[in-house]
Design an enzyme around this catalytic site. Structure first.
Site, PDB file in Angstrom:
ATOM      1  N   HIS A 153       0.869  -1.194   0.000  1.00 29.40           N
ATOM      2  CA  HIS A 153       0.000   0.000   0.000  1.00 29.40           C
ATOM      3  C   HIS A 153       0.906   1.245   0.000  1.00 29.40           C
ATOM      4  CE1 HIS A 153      -3.461   2.384   0.325  1.00 29.40           C
ATOM      5  NE2 HIS A 153      -3.872   2.115   1.556  1.00 29.40           N
ATOM      6  N   GLN A 156      -0.255   4.996   0.900  1.00 28.56           N
ATOM      7  CA  GLN A 156      -0.488   5.177   2.331  1.00 28.56           C
ATOM      8  C   GLN A 156       0.815   5.455   3.064  1.00 28.56           C
ATOM      9  OE1 GLN A 156      -3.476   5.015   4.309  1.00 28.56           O
ATOM     10  NE2 GLN A 156      -2.006   5.907   5.722  1.00 28.56           N
ATOM     11  N   ASP A 244      -2.236  -1.967  12.269  1.00 28.00           N
ATOM     12  CA  ASP A 244      -3.265  -2.000  11.222  1.00 28.00           C
ATOM     13  C   ASP A 244      -4.265  -3.071  11.611  1.00 28.00           C
ATOM     14  OD1 ASP A 244      -4.637  -1.597   8.834  1.00 28.00           O
ATOM     15  OD2 ASP A 244      -3.240  -2.756   7.611  1.00 28.00           O
ATOM     16  N   CYS A 283      -3.313   3.380   9.443  1.00 24.28           N
ATOM     17  CA  CYS A 283      -3.757   3.835   8.111  1.00 24.28           C
ATOM     18  C   CYS A 283      -5.264   4.021   8.047  1.00 24.28           C
ATOM     19  CB  CYS A 283      -3.282   2.863   7.039  1.00 24.28           C
ATOM     20  SG  CYS A 283      -4.025   1.219   7.153  1.00 24.28           S
ATOM     21  N   ARG A 311      -2.808  11.880   3.026  1.00 22.83           N
ATOM     22  CA  ARG A 311      -3.048  11.124   1.791  1.00 22.83           C
ATOM     23  C   ARG A 311      -3.323  12.093   0.647  1.00 22.83           C
ATOM     24  NH1 ARG A 311      -4.765   5.800   1.937  1.00 22.83           N
ATOM     25  NH2 ARG A 311      -4.405   5.956  -0.301  1.00 22.83           N
TER      26      ARG A 311
HETATM   27  N1   CP Z   1      -6.128   3.763   4.397  1.00 22.56           N
HETATM   28  C1   CP Z   1      -6.847   3.506   3.298  1.00 22.56           C
HETATM   29  O1   CP Z   1      -6.328   3.174   2.213  1.00 22.56           O
HETATM   30  O2   CP Z   1      -8.185   3.686   3.475  1.00 22.56           O
HETATM   31  P1   CP Z   1      -9.330   3.293   2.455  1.00 22.56           P
HETATM   32  O3   CP Z   1      -9.428   1.806   2.415  1.00 22.56           O
HETATM   33  O4   CP Z   1     -10.567   3.942   3.017  1.00 22.56           O
HETATM   34  O5   CP Z   1      -8.992   3.840   1.091  1.00 22.56           O
HETATM   35  N1  NVA Z   2      -4.380  -3.881   5.506  1.00 22.60           N
HETATM   36  C1  NVA Z   2      -5.624  -3.237   5.182  1.00 22.60           C
HETATM   37  C2  NVA Z   2      -5.409  -1.823   4.793  1.00 22.60           C
HETATM   38  C3  NVA Z   2      -6.661  -1.050   4.508  1.00 22.60           C
HETATM   39  C4  NVA Z   2      -6.404   0.341   4.051  1.00 22.60           C
HETATM   40  C5  NVA Z   2      -6.327  -4.000   4.094  1.00 22.60           C
HETATM   41  O1  NVA Z   2      -5.681  -4.441   3.130  1.00 22.60           O
HETATM   42  O2  NVA Z   2      -7.551  -4.170   4.179  1.00 22.60           O
END
Ligand code: CP
Ligand code: NVA
Length: 324
Positions: A153, A156, A244, A283, A311
């Site tokens: 990600h 983020q 997370d 996040c 972000r």
């Molecule tokens: N942190 C993040 O990517 O949030 P969303 O899943 O809401 O985009």
């Molecule tokens: N680790 C989480 C992050 C969400 C923004 C997921 O992949 O769902």
């Protein structure tokens, strides 16, 4: 856990040819796929540009440009921050859900990449499979941005590094501690620790570490990244504590996962092991009572709302670097 995306558009996919849609391409598109793929100068450049926009810079370098956003998974922050960022930079967005596009009926990612490249100036994708993002990048002739995969990600963590820098100064002098699942977000933290040069201490259950390939890469690169199963050890005197969700999108929630992760919950006792002025990051979305207690995420050390705001800012830097 799936492997890390390492896709770049091959020159053969670009060809320098003039496309029917009338967008001659001078060279390969500048994708933003994973933090490990760029040097720190480029990464810092994106963060600095994002900071400039945050501090009032108001040019509109993406006037007339369109970003398509493909979502295979839900999103609040990523979707809204990219939409607002594009608008504030003068551009526009189109959101494509897999269910209501031909992707949902089996049209290939490669064909989708070729077609969208004739209409839009960049494509952002959030997908269940990192391989799909790699495929999209391989076949698109416009920049592709990783909006989250099962493996990473990066947008983020660019916002997180920006937040860390705002709160703690030069990031290379900081220690970041991760307590929880060795998931996609943890992987991008590893990439960032190596590229930006800060120390990252991961505390993950033995059964839920980040992929060994990522830790091997960090070691080969000379990164200061360690893995323990003891949250107290990871957090000791850290400048920043991060966690997370225990159940990422696409992962099955079950009691054994819950039990494995319960000792990694960030609560006031664990935060007290970090430096007294340590910050807490997440996040989001968060589940209070699971990976973090309400007292921590809603408490004075939490910077999660600034982190979420960043972000928007950092993605302006990323968009301008890719498309501008
Ligand atoms: N942190 C993040 O990517 O949030 P969303 O899943 O809401 O985009
Ligand atoms: N680790 C989480 C992050 C969400 C923004 C997921 O992949 O769902």
């Amino acid at each position: 856990m799936a492997r890390i995306v390492r896709a770049v558009a091959p020159r053969s996919a670009i060809g320098g040819a003039t496309q029917l849609g009338g967008r001659p391409k001078a060279g390969p598109p500048r994708h933003f796929l994973d933090i490990d793929q760029y040097d720190v100068g480029d990464l810092r450049g994106m963060i600095d540009l994002g900071t400039a926009y945050k501090n009032g810079r108001h040019d509109r370098p993406l006037e007339g440009k369109t970003l398509a956003m493909i979502f295979e998974k839900p999103s609040t922050r990523t979707r809204v921050s990219f939409e607002v960022a594009m608008r504030q930079l003068g551009g526009d967005t189109i959101v494509i859900g897999t269910a209501d596009s031909q992707l949902g009926r089996g049209e290939t990612t490669a064909d989708t990449a070729r077609v969208l490249s004739r209409y839009v100036d960049a494509i952002m994708m959030r997908t269940n499979h990192a391989e799909k993002l790699a495929d999209l990048a391989r076949h698109a002739t416009v920049p592709v941005i990783n909006g989250l995969t099962d493996s990473s990600h990066p947008c983020q963590i660019m916002a997180d590094v920006m937040t860390l820098q705002e709160k703690k100064g030069p990031v290379a002098q900081t220690v970041v501690a991760w307590s929880g699942d060795g998931n996609n977000v943890a992987v991008s933290w590893v990439h960032a620790a190596v590229r930006f040069g800060f120390e990252l201490r991961l505390a993950c259950p033995e059964a839920l570490p980040p992929p060994p390939t990522v830790l091997d890469w960090a070691r080969r690169e000379g990164g200061r990244v360690s893995l323990t199963h003891e949250p107290d050890d990871a957090v000791a005197n850290a400048d920043c504590v991060v966690t997370d969700t225990w159940v990422s999108m696409g992962v099955e929630a079950n009691i054994s996962r819950h039990n494995l992760l319960a000792p990694y919950r960030v609560d006031e006792r664990l935060m007290a092991k970090a430096k007294p002025d340590a910050i807490f990051m997440h996040c989001l979305p968060a589940k209070r009572g699971e990976e973090v207690t309400a007292a921590v995420i809603d408490g004075p050390q939490s910077v999660v709302w600034d982190e979420a705001e960043n972000r928007l800012h950092v993605q302006k830097g990323i968009l301008a670097w890719c498309i501008g």
